[in-house]
Scaffold this motif. Structure first.
Motif, PDB file in Angstrom:
ATOM      1  N   TYR A   1      -2.021  -3.249   8.453  1.00 24.19           N
ATOM      2  CA  TYR A   1      -1.517  -2.842   6.793  1.00 24.19           C
ATOM      3  C   TYR A   1      -1.827  -3.647   6.045  1.00 24.19           C
ATOM      4  CZ  TYR A   1      -1.714  -8.463   8.568  1.00 24.19           C
ATOM      5  OH  TYR A   1      -2.110  -9.097   8.509  1.00 24.19           O
TER       6      TYR A   1
ATOM      7  N   ARG B   1       8.887   2.064   3.358  1.00 22.81           N
ATOM      8  CA  ARG B   1       7.294   3.049   2.857  1.00 22.81           C
ATOM      9  C   ARG B   1       8.356   4.154   2.983  1.00 22.81           C
ATOM     10  NH1 ARG B   1       4.752   6.935   7.887  1.00 22.81           N
ATOM     11  NH2 ARG B   1       6.293   4.963   8.862  1.00 22.81           N
TER      12      ARG B   1
ATOM     13  N   ASN C   1       8.598  -5.031   5.558  1.00 19.93           N
ATOM     14  CA  ASN C   1       7.862  -4.249   4.482  1.00 19.93           C
ATOM     15  C   ASN C   1       8.600  -5.233   3.302  1.00 19.93           C
ATOM     16  OD1 ASN C   1       5.371  -2.571   4.427  1.00 19.93           O
ATOM     17  ND2 ASN C   1       6.534  -0.858   5.460  1.00 19.93           N
TER      18      ASN C   1
ATOM     19  N   ARG D   1       2.072  -3.742   2.637  1.00 18.77           N
ATOM     20  CA  ARG D   1       2.443  -2.571   3.237  1.00 18.77           C
ATOM     21  C   ARG D   1       2.099  -2.694   4.781  1.00 18.77           C
ATOM     22  NH1 ARG D   1       1.259  -2.507  -2.874  1.00 18.77           N
ATOM     23  NH2 ARG D   1       2.575  -1.362  -3.820  1.00 18.77           N
TER      24      ARG D   1
END
Length: 154
Positions: A90, A142, A26, A71
């Motif tokens: 993702y 995240r 990420n 993401r």
């Protein structure tokens, strides 16, 4: 170079290893991510075969140049000894603003120092509407309180 947690993996250390991998991916920092792999690591990513950190870094640089606003969420499926299997999803958009969600599984094998020496990934993706996106945190790691794959029904 050691990259804890080290094998053999427990439920907790396998989950930690998966979260560390998720966090690194990420970041979209290809050089940082490549350091988690052995210098001669072997990958199969869809139909592409990659060997070594230089090729991994080049692959990820290309990937994140076309998969914008990337993401990712990973979740351990199972583990044993020096291997971990994860499932992931993702979301990203292309340069035309179209959104996609990719799903897949990865099989990981680690050396004694905790570096990944083999990664086998199977991935499928499909277009999604902006309204169907589920990953809404700011770019980067995240947040700990953001739902995982199971909680999101993925």
């Amino acid at each position: 170079m050691s990259r804890p947690p080290l094998p053999p993996f427990t439920d907790a250390t396998a989950a930690d290893k998966a979260r560390l991998a998720e966090d690194a991916w990420n970041s979209r920092d290809a050089a940082r991510v490549a350091l988690a792999y052995t210098p001669d690591s072997q990958w199969r990513n869809r139909a592409e075969f990659v060997t070594g950190r230089d090729q991994i870094e080049a692959f990820l640089t290309r990937k994140w140049a076309r998969e914008l606003d990337y993401r990712l969420i990973k979740e351990v499926w199972t583990h044993a000894a020096n291997r971990i299997a994860v499932r992931f999803a993702y979301e990203y958009r292309d340069d035309s603003g179209h959104w996609f969600r990719a799903y897949g599984n990865e099989n990981w094998q680690f050396d004694a120092d905790g570096l990944m020496e083999r990664r086998i990934a199977s991935i499928n993706e499909h277009p999604i509407a902006d309204a169907d996106r589920k990953f809404h945190w700011p770019l980067g790691r995240r947040p700990d309180d953001h739902a995982g794959l199971t909680e999101l029904g993925l």
